[in-house]
Motif scaffolding. Structure first.
Motif, PDB file in Angstrom:
ATOM      1  N   PRO A 226       0.834  -1.205   0.000  1.00  0.00           N
ATOM      2  CA  PRO A 226       0.000   0.000   0.000  1.00  0.00           C
ATOM      3  C   PRO A 226       0.869   1.255   0.000  1.00  0.00           C
ATOM      4  O   PRO A 226       2.074   1.195   0.296  1.00  0.00           O
ATOM      5  N   LEU A 227       0.265   2.398  -0.305  1.00  0.00           N
ATOM      6  CA  LEU A 227       1.007   3.657  -0.266  1.00  0.00           C
ATOM      7  C   LEU A 227       1.445   3.964   1.157  1.00  0.00           C
ATOM      8  O   LEU A 227       2.589   4.313   1.411  1.00  0.00           O
ATOM      9  N   ILE A 233       4.047   9.962  -2.214  1.00  0.00           N
ATOM     10  CA  ILE A 233       3.404  10.360  -3.471  1.00  0.00           C
ATOM     11  C   ILE A 233       4.463  10.711  -4.511  1.00  0.00           C
ATOM     12  O   ILE A 233       5.479  11.336  -4.209  1.00  0.00           O
ATOM     13  N   GLN A 234       4.185  10.314  -5.774  1.00  0.00           N
ATOM     14  CA  GLN A 234       5.117  10.579  -6.868  1.00  0.00           C
ATOM     15  C   GLN A 234       4.412  11.318  -8.000  1.00  0.00           C
ATOM     16  O   GLN A 234       3.184  11.315  -8.103  1.00  0.00           O
ATOM     17  N   THR A 235       5.209  11.934  -8.848  1.00  0.00           N
ATOM     18  CA  THR A 235       4.671  12.581 -10.044  1.00  0.00           C
ATOM     19  C   THR A 235       3.901  11.550 -10.882  1.00  0.00           C
ATOM     20  O   THR A 235       4.380  10.440 -11.105  1.00  0.00           O
ATOM     21  N   GLN A 259       5.982  19.202  -1.987  1.00  0.00           N
ATOM     22  CA  GLN A 259       6.670  18.544  -3.087  1.00  0.00           C
ATOM     23  C   GLN A 259       5.843  18.512  -4.365  1.00  0.00           C
ATOM     24  O   GLN A 259       6.399  18.440  -5.454  1.00  0.00           O
ATOM     25  N   HIS A 260       4.536  18.547  -4.221  1.00  0.00           N
ATOM     26  CA  HIS A 260       3.646  18.387  -5.373  1.00  0.00           C
ATOM     27  C   HIS A 260       2.469  19.344  -5.283  1.00  0.00           C
ATOM     28  O   HIS A 260       2.015  19.707  -4.186  1.00  0.00           O
ATOM     29  N   MET A 261       1.953  19.722  -6.460  1.00  0.00           N
ATOM     30  CA  MET A 261       0.701  20.467  -6.563  1.00  0.00           C
ATOM     31  C   MET A 261      -0.353  19.548  -7.185  1.00  0.00           C
ATOM     32  O   MET A 261      -0.027  18.724  -8.046  1.00  0.00           O
ATOM     33  N   ILE A 305      -1.732   9.090 -16.306  1.00  0.00           N
ATOM     34  CA  ILE A 305      -1.600   8.621 -14.922  1.00  0.00           C
ATOM     35  C   ILE A 305      -0.604   7.472 -14.864  1.00  0.00           C
ATOM     36  O   ILE A 305      -0.681   6.518 -15.651  1.00  0.00           O
ATOM     37  N   SER A 306       0.324   7.575 -13.913  1.00  0.00           N
ATOM     38  CA  SER A 306       1.277   6.501 -13.698  1.00  0.00           C
ATOM     39  C   SER A 306       0.723   5.446 -12.739  1.00  0.00           C
ATOM     40  O   SER A 306       0.812   4.252 -12.995  1.00  0.00           O
TER      41      SER A 306
END
Length: 557
Positions: A226-227, A233-235, A259-261, A305-306
């Protein structure tokens, strides 16, 4: 905000005592009653008392579409998982045909197909409940499935996401398209689970049925881990959750990591806003590299989406909190790893380890076979039934059909709770049955107080004045960037009211003359919502887009 934008309801004491003073004809072409109904009514009125017509007998719905029954159609089913190319092959046949129609479940899909065909030098009109883009000489149309044309003859037709004929609320529109479209070739795209039912339904139509199966074009890998934490979280990640509150909570938690938007996509966002949020996510250069979304991503948006990450595998469906179905999990998970995108291999996991067993079992199981398709009585049948029960309001007529409808094993009667709620309100007004039917079938959200109030005011003003000016109901100059999630929800509701006005203007253009004004205000709503979405996180992105000056807003009025 809502109290400023939607004025008080017009008092019912102002309503006329009868309806003889007005005659309305602009809706007639939209739900034109066929010659057959008048012939049936003539026979009914001249028949002996012993002869009875059972208008609740819905066991032969294929006979409702005489134009399609005059043709032996070639029906080709393109079935397979998400990202298998099934729709691509159907659209290539549409593109090469001398005439054709595409019917999709979403306005975004119809818009994408119209853009694609026009870019390929195949003139194609766009027709949805809220848009009309007419092109001189065009012999192709891209429409939402509710706008399917069952009176014309086409060389080729494509119905997308055909498995939705099993949908409790919208299934009847897909059934109508399946049985009613007259085309030499009818291409149906969707889940293999719909194949046995469609074959059974078409046994009585004498059509030729062919099934083409497709495999996924890119790998989809279910992860065993699981995450666990948003710090991982990744790009290219997409977090899936099922409420507005949870979407913005996840967005905040992710952006707090600095780190992310996040772009966001969910059902009640205006379609144009959803499309632009998707574009922002797909753009590698603007900083919005993570998506937080509801199951609205399951269809209608091309997304790079990755990895799909389910925050939960439970959702509230309007009645109860339940586990996601196998079909729902596969539809959403399949959005990862889009063919020929930056992420050729898709991955899927869950936020919590407890959800992994259900995820893995669902992805390795076939979708349950559809057993029944949605069905709803045609307007012709409602009219004929009303002649036998002249004192019945539309709500009583609908309730009677729901309770007494006779169906074959292949069909179920559509869940029309929303229609009944709308009919209960509209029946209070002295309108003709066709007018009542129009308002009840309009895209109103009766669970939304502002949206339902908008319907009531539109219908009341129409009944009183026979013309509905937007400024009688919508207060100019009060649209602002929302400062809270409550105000965001209200602005989304106001967008629904403006959308409703545009829909009504296409069906009663002389009575709802302010279509352009409503459309411009819809665009401003979408822009203000996007400004809120852009400001609700930490400022990683470049200079925000400027809003028009207030004077320009006022000039629209």
């Amino acid at each position: 905000m809502s109290s400023l934008l939607l004025r008080r309801r017009i008092s019912r004491s102002l309503l006329p005592d009868n309806t003889d003073f007005y005659h309305y004809s602009t809706w007639e072409p939209k739900i034109r009653t066929s010659c057959g109904i008048y012939e049936c009514l003539r026979k009914l009125s001249s028949s002996t008392p012993r002869v009875k017509f059972d208008f609740t007998d819905l066991t032969r719905p294929h006979t409702w579409y005489p134009v399609a029954r005059r043709k032996k159609r070639n029906v080709i089913l393109h079935v397979g998982p998400t990202n298998s190319g099934k729709t691509y092959h159907a659209l290539k046949r549409l593109e090469l045909s001398p005439s054709g129609i595409y019917c999709g479940p979403l306005r975004l899909l119809a818009w994408e197909v119209a853009q694609r065909l026009n870019k390929a030098n195949v003139p194609c009109e766009l027709i949805t409940g809220q848009e009309r883009e007419e092109i001189d000489g065009a012999k192709h149309k891209a429409v939402t499935v509710e706008m399917s044309d069952v009176n014309s003859d086409y060389s080729c037709a494509v119905v997308d996401e055909i498995q939705m004929l099993g949908c409790k609320t919208r299934g009847f529109s897909f059934t109508r398209a399946l049985l009613g479209i007259c085309a030499d070739e009818l291409h149906l795209c969707g889940d293999p689970a719909a194949v046995p039912l469609i074959k059974e339904m078409l046994k009585v139509t004498d059509d030729i049925v062919e099934v083409k199966y497709y495999d996924r074009l890119s790998p989809l890998v279910p992860l065993d881990v699981p995450l666990g934490s948003f710090s991982k979280i990744q790009t290219g990640d997409c977090i899936v959750t099922f409420s507005r509150y949870e979407i913005y909570k996840m967005k905040r938690l992710i952006e707090d990591q600095r780190q992310h938007m996040c772009s966001v996509v969910y059902g009640s966002l205006p379609p144009a806003t959803r499309s632009r949020q998707a574009t922002m996510f797909n753009d590698e250069n603007n900083g919005f590299d993570v998506l937080v979304a509801s199951d609205a991503i399951g269809m209608g948006l091309n997304l790079n989406i990755s990895r799909i990450i389910f925050s939960t595998l439970k959702k509230f469906d309007g009645t109860e909190m339940r586990d996601l179905t196998v079909s729902e999990i596969k539809q959403i998970a399949g959005r990862a790893g889009r063919y020929k995108s930056k992420f050729p291999v898709g991955e899927v996991t869950c936020l919590k380890a407890d959800d992994l067993p259900l995820l893995h079992s669902s992805l390795s199981s076939p979708s349950p076979t559809l057993e029944q398709a949605g069905l709803f009585p045609s307007f012709d049948l409602l009219v004929m039934f009303s002649r036998l029960h002249p004192t019945y309001g539309l709500k009583q007529i609908l309730e009677h059909f729901v309770e007494h409808a006779k169906l074959s094993d292949n069909y179920f009667i559509t869940n029309c709770e929303e229609m009944l709620k709308a009919a209960a309100v509209i029946d209070e007004l002295p309108l003709t049955l066709s007018d009542k039917y129009l308002f009840v079938m309009s895209p109103v959200d009766m669970e939304d107080d502002i949206s339902s109030q908008g319907l009531t005011q539109f219908a009341t003003s129409y009944c009183t004045n026979h013309i509905v000016r937007l400024k009688e109901i919508f207060t100019p100059g009060t649209l602002k960037i929302p400062k809270s999630h409550k105000q965001l929800k209200e602005l989304e509701s106001i967008h629904k009211v403006l959308d409703l006005y545009v829909w009504l203007s296409f069906h009663m253009d002389e009575c709802f003359p302010d279509r352009e004004l409503a459309a411009s205000q819809k665009a401003i709503c979408s822009m203000l919502i996007e400004e809120f979405l852009g400001k609700s996180g930490w400022e990683k992105k470049p200079t925000p887009r400027k809003l028009p000056r207030p004077t320009r807003l006022k000039s629209l009025f």
